[in-house]
Design a protein around this motif. Sequence first.
Motif, PDB file in Angstrom:
ATOM      1  N   ALA A   9      59.616  34.012  52.696  1.00 15.09           N
ATOM      2  CA  ALA A   9      59.638  35.469  53.752  1.00 15.09           C
ATOM      3  C   ALA A   9      58.503  34.218  54.709  1.00 15.09           C
ATOM      4  O   ALA A   9      57.466  33.978  54.397  1.00 15.09           O
ATOM      5  CB  ALA A   9      59.292  36.241  53.834  1.00 15.09           C
ATOM      6  N   THR A  27      55.274  33.572  52.280  1.00 17.83           N
ATOM      7  CA  THR A  27      55.127  33.932  50.852  1.00 17.83           C
ATOM      8  C   THR A  27      55.728  33.217  49.702  1.00 17.83           C
ATOM      9  O   THR A  27      56.388  32.290  49.882  1.00 17.83           O
ATOM     10  CB  THR A  27      55.571  35.640  51.009  1.00 17.83           C
ATOM     11  OG1 THR A  27      56.698  35.590  50.735  1.00 17.83           O
ATOM     12  CG2 THR A  27      54.873  36.033  52.514  1.00 17.83           C
ATOM     13  N   VAL A  79      55.390  33.938  57.570  1.00 13.47           N
ATOM     14  CA  VAL A  79      54.047  35.066  57.451  1.00 13.47           C
ATOM     15  C   VAL A  79      54.033  34.141  59.084  1.00 13.47           C
ATOM     16  O   VAL A  79      53.704  33.504  60.235  1.00 13.47           O
ATOM     17  CB  VAL A  79      53.295  35.339  56.761  1.00 13.47           C
ATOM     18  CG1 VAL A  79      53.751  35.352  55.598  1.00 13.47           C
ATOM     19  CG2 VAL A  79      52.782  33.840  56.380  1.00 13.47           C
ATOM     20  N   ARG A 136      54.555  39.721  56.889  1.00 11.11           N
ATOM     21  CA  ARG A 136      56.353  38.774  57.354  1.00 11.11           C
ATOM     22  C   ARG A 136      56.627  38.448  58.522  1.00 11.11           C
ATOM     23  O   ARG A 136      56.533  39.852  59.264  1.00 11.11           O
ATOM     24  CB  ARG A 136      56.749  39.063  56.553  1.00 11.11           C
ATOM     25  CG  ARG A 136      56.378  39.885  55.077  1.00 11.11           C
ATOM     26  CD  ARG A 136      57.627  40.148  54.535  1.00 11.11           C
ATOM     27  NE  ARG A 136      57.110  39.938  52.539  1.00 11.11           N
ATOM     28  CZ  ARG A 136      58.126  39.405  51.640  1.00 11.11           C
ATOM     29  NH1 ARG A 136      58.999  38.887  51.793  1.00 11.11           N
ATOM     30  NH2 ARG A 136      57.628  39.786  50.054  1.00 11.11           N
TER      31      ARG A 136
END
Length: 182
Positions: free
Chosen positions: A128, A124, A130, A99
């Motif tokens: 979030a 994700t 990455v 992340r």
Amino acid sequence: MSAHRLRQQCQRDSEARGYVDGCRRGARDRLRTRRRDGFSPRWVIVKELQRDDGVCAFLLHVFHRQHKGRDVIHAVGRLANGETFGLMDQRAKPALYVREMDRDVLLQELSRERAELIEVPFSTLDGAQVVRVECGRVGQLRRLAKRLEERSVRTYEADINFALHYLMERGLRGSIKLRGAW
């Protein structure tokens, strides 16, 4: 699998989803290919990929081995005409995702390993962002993933076998088309 059945499988797969050639389109990358004619294997370096219709093939086994200090993808398969082939792809690097909000902890851990951070447009399931972390060897990647886990940092795709990760990233499944000089 007979050559006739393999050819039929290749045609069905190609018609269903277009063909996938194990290389980047338009690339001038160096690949090593192995083609066995009877009992005498020949290793040839493909210097430049050519634009032709290609040869329909089926991957039988994909694995990784160490070669000159880094992990290399090896693949073995059967051509539509019944001959076997093998190839080595040195371009792929073992990778995992972390992340973006854990970047500070990641940078502290990267000081121990030779790894590369790459910005990617992935996120994700909860949205979030990455970053991709690439290492030169699978062992380095596993050590890094273990240290990040000890520091409560979530990693993604760190537990996937390098050869399977290679296939998933390139969308290779079933039959493929091989192009280039032999």
